[in-house]
Design a protein around this motif. Structure first.
Motif, PDB file in Angstrom:
ATOM      1  N   LEU A   1      17.019  54.763 -25.705  1.00 20.07           N
ATOM      2  CA  LEU A   1      18.026  54.385 -24.716  1.00 20.07           C
ATOM      3  C   LEU A   1      18.941  53.333 -25.326  1.00 20.07           C
ATOM      4  O   LEU A   1      18.470  52.375 -25.939  1.00 20.07           O
ATOM      5  N   VAL A   2      20.255  53.543 -25.180  1.00 23.77           N
ATOM      6  CA  VAL A   2      21.200  52.513 -25.627  1.00 23.77           C
ATOM      7  C   VAL A   2      21.913  51.937 -24.404  1.00 23.77           C
ATOM      8  O   VAL A   2      22.049  52.602 -23.377  1.00 23.77           O
ATOM      9  N   LYS A   3      22.357  50.704 -24.552  1.00 21.16           N
ATOM     10  CA  LYS A   3      23.137  50.121 -23.463  1.00 21.16           C
ATOM     11  C   LYS A   3      24.482  50.835 -23.400  1.00 21.16           C
ATOM     12  O   LYS A   3      25.084  51.105 -24.438  1.00 21.16           O
ATOM     13  N   PRO A   4      24.956  51.171 -22.197  1.00 23.60           N
ATOM     14  CA  PRO A   4      26.247  51.861 -22.104  1.00 23.60           C
ATOM     15  C   PRO A   4      27.358  51.044 -22.766  1.00 23.60           C
ATOM     16  O   PRO A   4      27.419  49.828 -22.573  1.00 23.60           O
ATOM     17  N   ILE A   5      28.196  51.691 -23.555  1.00 17.85           N
ATOM     18  CA  ILE A   5      29.261  51.016 -24.292  1.00 17.85           C
ATOM     19  C   ILE A   5      30.171  50.253 -23.350  1.00 17.85           C
ATOM     20  O   ILE A   5      30.607  49.153 -23.624  1.00 17.85           O
ATOM     21  N   CYS A   6      30.454  50.871 -22.224  1.00 17.87           N
ATOM     22  CA  CYS A   6      31.477  50.324 -21.347  1.00 17.87           C
ATOM     23  C   CYS A   6      30.949  50.345 -19.920  1.00 17.87           C
ATOM     24  O   CYS A   6      30.188  51.239 -19.550  1.00 17.87           O
ATOM     25  N   LYS A   7      31.350  49.363 -19.147  1.00 15.77           N
ATOM     26  CA  LYS A   7      30.855  49.287 -17.760  1.00 15.77           C
ATOM     27  C   LYS A   7      31.437  50.412 -16.905  1.00 15.77           C
ATOM     28  O   LYS A   7      30.887  50.777 -15.878  1.00 15.77           O
ATOM     29  N   LYS A   8      32.554  50.933 -17.374  1.00 13.66           N
ATOM     30  CA  LYS A   8      33.221  51.974 -16.607  1.00 13.66           C
ATOM     31  C   LYS A   8      32.474  53.300 -16.782  1.00 13.66           C
ATOM     32  O   LYS A   8      32.187  53.721 -17.893  1.00 13.66           O
ATOM     33  N   ASP A   9      32.161  53.956 -15.677  1.00 11.73           N
ATOM     34  CA  ASP A   9      31.465  55.236 -15.721  1.00 11.73           C
ATOM     35  C   ASP A   9      32.222  56.247 -14.878  1.00 11.73           C
ATOM     36  O   ASP A   9      32.992  55.881 -13.998  1.00 11.73           O
ATOM     37  N   GLN A  10      31.935  57.514 -15.134  1.00  7.78           N
ATOM     38  CA  GLN A  10      32.424  58.509 -14.189  1.00  7.78           C
ATOM     39  C   GLN A  10      31.618  58.314 -12.903  1.00  7.78           C
ATOM     40  O   GLN A  10      30.493  57.835 -12.944  1.00  7.78           O
ATOM     41  N   PHE A  11      32.190  58.680 -11.777  1.00 12.64           N
ATOM     42  CA  PHE A  11      31.617  58.315 -10.484  1.00 12.64           C
ATOM     43  C   PHE A  11      30.148  58.710 -10.315  1.00 12.64           C
ATOM     44  O   PHE A  11      29.316  57.919  -9.892  1.00 12.64           O
ATOM     45  N   VAL A  12      29.817  59.931 -10.700  1.00 10.70           N
ATOM     46  CA  VAL A  12      28.440  60.430 -10.530  1.00 10.70           C
ATOM     47  C   VAL A  12      27.459  59.565 -11.315  1.00 10.70           C
ATOM     48  O   VAL A  12      26.350  59.278 -10.877  1.00 10.70           O
ATOM     49  N   THR A  13      27.883  59.161 -12.506  1.00 17.27           N
ATOM     50  CA  THR A  13      27.043  58.331 -13.349  1.00 17.27           C
ATOM     51  C   THR A  13      26.837  56.970 -12.693  1.00 17.27           C
ATOM     52  O   THR A  13      25.725  56.452 -12.633  1.00 17.27           O
ATOM     53  N   TRP A  14      27.922  56.451 -12.196  1.00 13.21           N
ATOM     54  CA  TRP A  14      27.879  55.143 -11.549  1.00 13.21           C
ATOM     55  C   TRP A  14      26.857  55.119 -10.415  1.00 13.21           C
ATOM     56  O   TRP A  14      26.124  54.160 -10.238  1.00 13.21           O
ATOM     57  N   LEU A  15      26.780  56.224  -9.669  1.00 18.15           N
ATOM     58  CA  LEU A  15      25.835  56.321  -8.561  1.00 18.15           C
ATOM     59  C   LEU A  15      24.387  56.166  -9.029  1.00 18.15           C
ATOM     60  O   LEU A  15      23.553  55.651  -8.316  1.00 18.15           O
ATOM     61  N   LYS A  16      24.126  56.621 -10.254  1.00 18.95           N
ATOM     62  CA  LYS A  16      22.746  56.601 -10.755  1.00 18.95           C
ATOM     63  C   LYS A  16      22.352  55.263 -11.373  1.00 18.95           C
ATOM     64  O   LYS A  16      21.189  55.007 -11.618  1.00 18.95           O
ATOM     65  N   ARG A  17      23.335  54.424 -11.652  1.00 18.25           N
ATOM     66  CA  ARG A  17      23.046  53.202 -12.402  1.00 18.25           C
ATOM     67  C   ARG A  17      22.102  52.236 -11.697  1.00 18.25           C
ATOM     68  O   ARG A  17      21.336  51.547 -12.324  1.00 18.25           O
ATOM     69  N   GLY A  18      22.203  52.188 -10.357  1.00 22.60           N
ATOM     70  CA  GLY A  18      21.377  51.257  -9.606  1.00 22.60           C
ATOM     71  C   GLY A  18      19.898  51.505  -9.826  1.00 22.60           C
ATOM     72  O   GLY A  18      19.157  50.613 -10.254  1.00 22.60           O
ATOM     73  N   ILE A  19      19.484  52.718  -9.613  1.00 21.40           N
ATOM     74  CA  ILE A  19      18.069  53.060  -9.755  1.00 21.40           C
ATOM     75  C   ILE A  19      17.649  53.024 -11.227  1.00 21.40           C
ATOM     76  O   ILE A  19      16.530  52.682 -11.563  1.00 21.40           O
ATOM     77  N   GLU A  20      18.591  53.323 -12.101  1.00 20.95           N
ATOM     78  CA  GLU A  20      18.309  53.207 -13.539  1.00 20.95           C
ATOM     79  C   GLU A  20      17.952  51.767 -13.902  1.00 20.95           C
ATOM     80  O   GLU A  20      17.030  51.529 -14.670  1.00 20.95           O
ATOM     81  N   GLY A  21      18.704  50.858 -13.326  1.00 21.33           N
ATOM     82  CA  GLY A  21      18.454  49.438 -13.581  1.00 21.33           C
ATOM     83  C   GLY A  21      17.042  49.053 -13.196  1.00 21.33           C
ATOM     84  O   GLY A  21      16.381  48.286 -13.887  1.00 21.33           O
ATOM     85  N   TYR A  22      16.559  49.651 -12.120  1.00 17.64           N
ATOM     86  CA  TYR A  22      15.195  49.390 -11.659  1.00 17.64           C
ATOM     87  C   TYR A  22      14.180  49.845 -12.715  1.00 17.64           C
ATOM     88  O   TYR A  22      13.240  49.125 -13.056  1.00 17.64           O
ATOM     89  N   VAL A  23      14.379  51.044 -13.251  1.00 19.24           N
ATOM     90  CA  VAL A  23      13.469  51.572 -14.269  1.00 19.24           C
ATOM     91  C   VAL A  23      13.538  50.720 -15.543  1.00 19.24           C
ATOM     92  O   VAL A  23      12.518  50.379 -16.139  1.00 19.24           O
ATOM     93  N   ILE A  24      14.743  50.356 -15.931  1.00 13.67           N
ATOM     94  CA  ILE A  24      14.911  49.566 -17.157  1.00 13.67           C
ATOM     95  C   ILE A  24      14.216  48.200 -17.016  1.00 13.67           C
ATOM     96  O   ILE A  24      13.510  47.765 -17.918  1.00 13.67           O
ATOM     97  N   ASN A  25      14.391  47.577 -15.873  1.00 19.03           N
ATOM     98  CA  ASN A  25      13.720  46.285 -15.652  1.00 19.03           C
ATOM     99  C   ASN A  25      12.206  46.421 -15.757  1.00 19.03           C
ATOM    100  O   ASN A  25      11.544  45.593 -16.377  1.00 19.03           O
ATOM    101  N   ALA A  26      11.670  47.477 -15.147  1.00 21.66           N
ATOM    102  CA  ALA A  26      10.226  47.699 -15.194  1.00 21.66           C
ATOM    103  C   ALA A  26       9.771  47.928 -16.631  1.00 21.66           C
ATOM    104  O   ALA A  26       8.750  47.398 -17.076  1.00 21.66           O
TER     105      ALA A  26
END
Ligand code: MG
Length: 167
Positions: A135-160
């Motif tokens: 897994l790499v950190k996303p290059i840019c904070k800007k995402d396509q909308f669908v991707t952006w929707l998934k980031r929240g729950i992704e953050g949860y997994v990454i933290n764990a």
């Protein structure tokens, strides 16, 4: 349960990939995502750094492929100059595109690593196929909308994951 989404490795960017370390693990093929892994989604062609990086990988005997869920036009244009095998509309986290890619690279899952910025797209399909996942950190904070929707729950997994691996 959550472990199935954990990457084998979590790094800041593709440029941190240590080729020799992978060779020692018996991994000789890299499959890359494009958007937010090699370039922001709005950057159409690979910059010099990406091009030099791919040259170096190939010089070091790595097989390299690109597997993107994006449209044909985006992937065609981006990959043209890199001179690599690629698949567009890959349908990650589905396995069809990834299996096809490994076949084209003439490698088995255990000898290949997948490098991408999304847990539920890139990491999930690599893990299910028994590939090494990075897994790499996303290059840019800007995402396509669908991707952006998934980031929240992704953050949860990454933290764990980070919590678990820093024990
Ligand atoms: Mg991506």
């Amino acid at each position: 349960m959550i472990e199935r989404f954990y990457p084998n490795e979590y790094i800041d960017s593709v440029y941190e990939l240590d080729i020799n370390k992978f060779k020692k693990k018996g991994i000789s093929a890299f499959v890359f995502d494009i958007d937010n892994t090699l370039a922001p989604f709005f950057v159409k062609i690979p910059d010099g750094r990406v091009r030099r990086f791919f040259e170096r990988l190939k010089k070091n005997g790595m097989s390299v492929g690109i597997l993107s869920n994006n449209k044909r036009k985006r992937v065609d244009i981006f990959c043209r100059e890199l001179n690599v095998i690629y698949e567009y509309k890959a349908g990650k986290p589905g396995l069809r595109g990834l299996k096809k890619m490994l076949k084209r690279l003439e490698t088995k899952p255990s000898s290949a690593a997948l490098i991408g910025d999304q847990i539920f797209t890139d990491i999930w399909c690599a893990n299910r196929l028994g590939m090494y996942s990075v897994l790499v950190k996303p290059i840019c904070k800007k995402d396509q909308f669908v991707t952006w929707l998934k980031r929240g729950i992704e953050g949860y997994v990454i933290n764990a994951y980070v919590k678990e691996t820093s024990k």
